[in-house]
Design a protein around this motif. Structure first.
Motif, PDB file in Angstrom:
ATOM      1  N   ARG A 248      43.832  26.526 -10.588  1.00  0.00           N
ATOM      2  CA  ARG A 248      45.278  26.339  -9.559  1.00  0.00           C
ATOM      3  C   ARG A 248      45.135  26.416  -8.423  1.00  0.00           C
ATOM      4  O   ARG A 248      44.203  27.109  -7.798  1.00  0.00           O
ATOM      5  N   ARG A 249      45.659  25.523  -7.713  1.00  0.00           N
ATOM      6  CA  ARG A 249      45.565  25.471  -6.027  1.00  0.00           C
ATOM      7  C   ARG A 249      46.667  24.519  -5.427  1.00  0.00           C
ATOM      8  O   ARG A 249      47.510  23.895  -6.270  1.00  0.00           O
ATOM      9  N   THR A 250      46.822  24.831  -4.281  1.00  0.00           N
ATOM     10  CA  THR A 250      47.821  23.865  -3.445  1.00  0.00           C
ATOM     11  C   THR A 250      47.024  22.926  -2.470  1.00  0.00           C
ATOM     12  O   THR A 250      45.868  23.297  -2.074  1.00  0.00           O
ATOM     13  N   VAL A 251      47.398  21.688  -2.516  1.00  0.00           N
ATOM     14  CA  VAL A 251      46.566  20.738  -1.780  1.00  0.00           C
ATOM     15  C   VAL A 251      47.449  19.767  -0.969  1.00  0.00           C
ATOM     16  O   VAL A 251      48.844  19.508  -1.343  1.00  0.00           O
ATOM     17  N   PRO A 252      47.029  19.304   0.009  1.00  0.00           N
ATOM     18  CA  PRO A 252      47.953  18.191   0.758  1.00  0.00           C
ATOM     19  C   PRO A 252      47.635  16.967  -0.072  1.00  0.00           C
ATOM     20  O   PRO A 252      46.888  16.426  -0.410  1.00  0.00           O
ATOM     21  N   ALA A 253      48.922  16.286  -0.219  1.00  0.00           N
ATOM     22  CA  ALA A 253      49.109  15.123  -0.836  1.00  0.00           C
ATOM     23  C   ALA A 253      48.091  13.911  -0.459  1.00  0.00           C
ATOM     24  O   ALA A 253      48.310  13.669   0.953  1.00  0.00           O
ATOM     25  N   ASP A 254      47.240  13.371  -0.950  1.00  0.00           N
ATOM     26  CA  ASP A 254      46.331  12.337  -0.598  1.00  0.00           C
ATOM     27  C   ASP A 254      47.159  10.988  -0.755  1.00  0.00           C
ATOM     28  O   ASP A 254      48.435  10.988  -1.105  1.00  0.00           O
ATOM     29  N   ALA A 255      46.417   9.909  -0.537  1.00  0.00           N
ATOM     30  CA  ALA A 255      47.239   8.533  -0.478  1.00  0.00           C
ATOM     31  C   ALA A 255      48.059   8.250  -2.106  1.00  0.00           C
ATOM     32  O   ALA A 255      49.073   7.739  -1.925  1.00  0.00           O
ATOM     33  N   ARG A 256      46.920   8.722  -2.901  1.00  0.00           N
ATOM     34  CA  ARG A 256      47.666   8.184  -4.190  1.00  0.00           C
ATOM     35  C   ARG A 256      48.620   9.080  -4.731  1.00  0.00           C
ATOM     36  O   ARG A 256      49.632   8.575  -5.133  1.00  0.00           O
ATOM     37  N   LEU A 257      48.570  10.444  -4.390  1.00  0.00           N
ATOM     38  CA  LEU A 257      49.629  11.295  -4.706  1.00  0.00           C
ATOM     39  C   LEU A 257      50.943  11.021  -3.794  1.00  0.00           C
ATOM     40  O   LEU A 257      52.144  10.986  -4.256  1.00  0.00           O
ATOM     41  N   ALA A 258      50.394  10.667  -2.732  1.00  0.00           N
ATOM     42  CA  ALA A 258      51.882  10.266  -1.916  1.00  0.00           C
ATOM     43  C   ALA A 258      52.643   9.103  -2.436  1.00  0.00           C
ATOM     44  O   ALA A 258      53.919   9.133  -2.273  1.00  0.00           O
ATOM     45  N   ARG A 259      51.776   7.760  -2.971  1.00  0.00           N
ATOM     46  CA  ARG A 259      52.309   6.972  -3.435  1.00  0.00           C
ATOM     47  C   ARG A 259      53.364   7.114  -4.875  1.00  0.00           C
ATOM     48  O   ARG A 259      54.259   6.704  -4.840  1.00  0.00           O
ATOM     49  N   LEU A 260      52.576   7.904  -5.653  1.00  0.00           N
ATOM     50  CA  LEU A 260      53.202   8.432  -6.722  1.00  0.00           C
ATOM     51  C   LEU A 260      54.522   9.142  -6.897  1.00  0.00           C
ATOM     52  O   LEU A 260      55.521   9.069  -7.513  1.00  0.00           O
ATOM     53  N   PHE A 261      54.509  10.000  -5.986  1.00  0.00           N
ATOM     54  CA  PHE A 261      55.472  11.021  -5.730  1.00  0.00           C
ATOM     55  C   PHE A 261      56.580  10.316  -4.810  1.00  0.00           C
ATOM     56  O   PHE A 261      57.728  10.806  -4.522  1.00  0.00           O
ATOM     57  N   ASP A 262      56.279   9.108  -4.062  1.00  0.00           N
ATOM     58  CA  ASP A 262      56.978   8.650  -2.816  1.00  0.00           C
ATOM     59  C   ASP A 262      57.431   9.851  -1.820  1.00  0.00           C
ATOM     60  O   ASP A 262      58.502   9.931  -1.647  1.00  0.00           O
ATOM     61  N   ILE A 263      56.087  10.513  -1.461  1.00  0.00           N
ATOM     62  CA  ILE A 263      56.480  11.183  -0.431  1.00  0.00           C
ATOM     63  C   ILE A 263      55.290  11.108   0.883  1.00  0.00           C
ATOM     64  O   ILE A 263      54.369  10.273   0.628  1.00  0.00           O
ATOM     65  N   PRO A 264      55.486  11.884   1.887  1.00  0.00           N
ATOM     66  CA  PRO A 264      54.476  11.563   3.106  1.00  0.00           C
ATOM     67  C   PRO A 264      53.390  11.984   2.702  1.00  0.00           C
ATOM     68  O   PRO A 264      53.176  13.209   2.081  1.00  0.00           O
ATOM     69  N   ALA A 265      52.183  11.364   3.049  1.00  0.00           N
ATOM     70  CA  ALA A 265      50.797  11.936   2.979  1.00  0.00           C
ATOM     71  C   ALA A 265      50.690  13.289   3.602  1.00  0.00           C
ATOM     72  O   ALA A 265      51.364  13.527   4.543  1.00  0.00           O
ATOM     73  N   GLY A 266      50.031  14.161   3.039  1.00  0.00           N
ATOM     74  CA  GLY A 266      50.003  15.724   3.533  1.00  0.00           C
ATOM     75  C   GLY A 266      50.757  16.568   2.974  1.00  0.00           C
ATOM     76  O   GLY A 266      50.708  17.733   3.202  1.00  0.00           O
ATOM     77  N   THR A 267      51.775  15.957   2.144  1.00  0.00           N
ATOM     78  CA  THR A 267      53.045  17.083   1.734  1.00  0.00           C
ATOM     79  C   THR A 267      52.493  17.991   0.775  1.00  0.00           C
ATOM     80  O   THR A 267      51.388  17.535   0.032  1.00  0.00           O
ATOM     81  N   PRO A 268      52.551  19.247   0.797  1.00  0.00           N
ATOM     82  CA  PRO A 268      51.716  20.205  -0.020  1.00  0.00           C
ATOM     83  C   PRO A 268      52.225  19.963  -1.570  1.00  0.00           C
ATOM     84  O   PRO A 268      53.640  19.762  -1.923  1.00  0.00           O
ATOM     85  N   VAL A 269      51.182  19.877  -2.363  1.00  0.00           N
ATOM     86  CA  VAL A 269      51.565  19.919  -3.826  1.00  0.00           C
ATOM     87  C   VAL A 269      50.826  20.648  -4.677  1.00  0.00           C
ATOM     88  O   VAL A 269      49.458  21.044  -4.443  1.00  0.00           O
ATOM     89  N   HIS A 270      51.241  21.634  -5.618  1.00  0.00           N
ATOM     90  CA  HIS A 270      50.421  22.515  -6.340  1.00  0.00           C
ATOM     91  C   HIS A 270      49.873  21.850  -7.593  1.00  0.00           C
ATOM     92  O   HIS A 270      50.408  20.739  -8.179  1.00  0.00           O
ATOM     93  N   VAL A 271      48.764  21.932  -7.929  1.00  0.00           N
ATOM     94  CA  VAL A 271      47.960  21.498  -9.048  1.00  0.00           C
ATOM     95  C   VAL A 271      47.679  22.665  -9.885  1.00  0.00           C
ATOM     96  O   VAL A 271      46.978  23.639  -9.683  1.00  0.00           O
ATOM     97  N   VAL A 272      48.073  22.544 -11.045  1.00  0.00           N
ATOM     98  CA  VAL A 272      47.934  23.533 -12.273  1.00  0.00           C
ATOM     99  C   VAL A 272      47.127  22.835 -13.304  1.00  0.00           C
ATOM    100  O   VAL A 272      47.654  21.975 -13.772  1.00  0.00           O
ATOM    101  N   GLU A 273      45.911  23.373 -13.549  1.00  0.00           N
ATOM    102  CA  GLU A 273      44.913  22.495 -14.614  1.00  0.00           C
ATOM    103  C   GLU A 273      44.876  23.697 -15.864  1.00  0.00           C
ATOM    104  O   GLU A 273      44.551  24.790 -15.551  1.00  0.00           O
ATOM    105  N   ARG A 274      45.312  23.284 -17.057  1.00  0.00           N
ATOM    106  CA  ARG A 274      45.222  24.228 -18.064  1.00  0.00           C
ATOM    107  C   ARG A 274      44.560  23.595 -19.451  1.00  0.00           C
ATOM    108  O   ARG A 274      44.998  22.362 -19.466  1.00  0.00           O
ATOM    109  N   LEU A 275      44.038  24.071 -20.284  1.00  0.00           N
ATOM    110  CA  LEU A 275      43.733  23.907 -21.673  1.00  0.00           C
ATOM    111  C   LEU A 275      44.688  24.249 -22.436  1.00  0.00           C
ATOM    112  O   LEU A 275      45.133  25.451 -22.513  1.00  0.00           O
TER     113      LEU A 275
END
Length: 241
Positions: A106-133
């Motif tokens: 689990r971490r918080t990352v700035p949105a890269d170009a791909r995430l920005a496009r999929l979320f329709d947000i500016p690049a660099g917007t903070p996004v939480h990432v949660v990875e689980r099994l």
């Protein structure tokens, strides 16, 4: 029943049908080992090559499961991939299975170009990432990577999520109710880490899901998940246009 040497059907295909009768008739229950190649050769008076061809067919169809170093076993029936907006937890509970899971990252990352496009947000917007099994009745089923807009759930990463429905937490704590979504499903091969977590061979088949979940017209979550292809199938209803 026995193999008919005069049948136009190949012997391995006849043996496949005989083994399916044993499986469907409960003579070979779920997770039970099938008779050895030697036993099948003697019982049905066929060659070892014929036995291996029949077993290969059933492994490819998902009816048998080969475990290296242990043998070949009757596979559990595949689950239908849900084609609706439902969480893993809700889906498993609806099937009468016990959902579970554990945190992988689990971490918080700035949105890269791909995430920005999929979320329709500016690049660099903070996004939480949660990875689980995710597990069902203790069996590993999927690796889920959820991306959530940090502004909508500021302290999400401080909360316990391992055995809980992420959608349930987002709704109960942050008032995020998902009312729409879109999803794509592709075939893929498991990467080394995925294979280890899912307990499948490296390069084993997986179904890769990408789902965007919306609340009030805003994309709040992007889920990228890898599901075991030996445990899931896709079924849909067809109609005439």
């Amino acid at each position: 029943m026995s193999i008919d040497p005069h049948s136009p059907l190949p012997k391995y295909f006849q043996l496949r049908a005989l083994l399916l009768n044993l499986i469907d008739g409960a003579d070979l229950p779920l997770d039970a080992p099938i008779p050895s190649e030697r036993e099948l050769c003697a019982r049905y008076r066929v060659s070892r090559m014929t036995v291996r061809q029949a077993i290969e067919l059933l492994v490819g169809e998902g009816r048998l499961n080969r475990v290296p170093g242990k043998g070949t076993f009757v596979a559990r029936p595949k689950l239908e991939m849900p084609l609706r907006l439902v969480s893993f937890t809700e889906d498993m509970l609806a099937r009468g299975m016990r959902p579970g899971g554990r945190d992988l990252d689990r971490r918080t990352v700035p949105a890269d170009a791909r995430l920005a496009r999929l979320f329709d947000i500016p690049a660099g917007t903070p996004v939480h990432v949660v990875e689980r099994l995710r597990t069902a009745d203790g069996e590993p089923m999927a690796v889920e990577r959820s991306h959530i807009l940090a502004a909508l759930a500021p302290d999400l990463l401080d909360r316990r999520l391992a055995d809980r429905s992420l959608h349930g937490v987002l709704e109960a704590v942050y008032g995020l109710v998902f009312d729409a979504g879109d999803q794509t499903i592709d075939a893929g091969l498991a990467e080394a880490d995925e294979a280890r977590h899912l307990e499948i061979p490296r390069g084993g088949a997986v179904l890769r899901l990408q789902r965007r979940s919306y609340t009030g017209g805003v994309c709040a979550e992007l889920g990228v998940s890898s599901y075991r292809a030996d445990r899931y199938q896709i079924r849909t209803t067809l109609g005439l246009p």
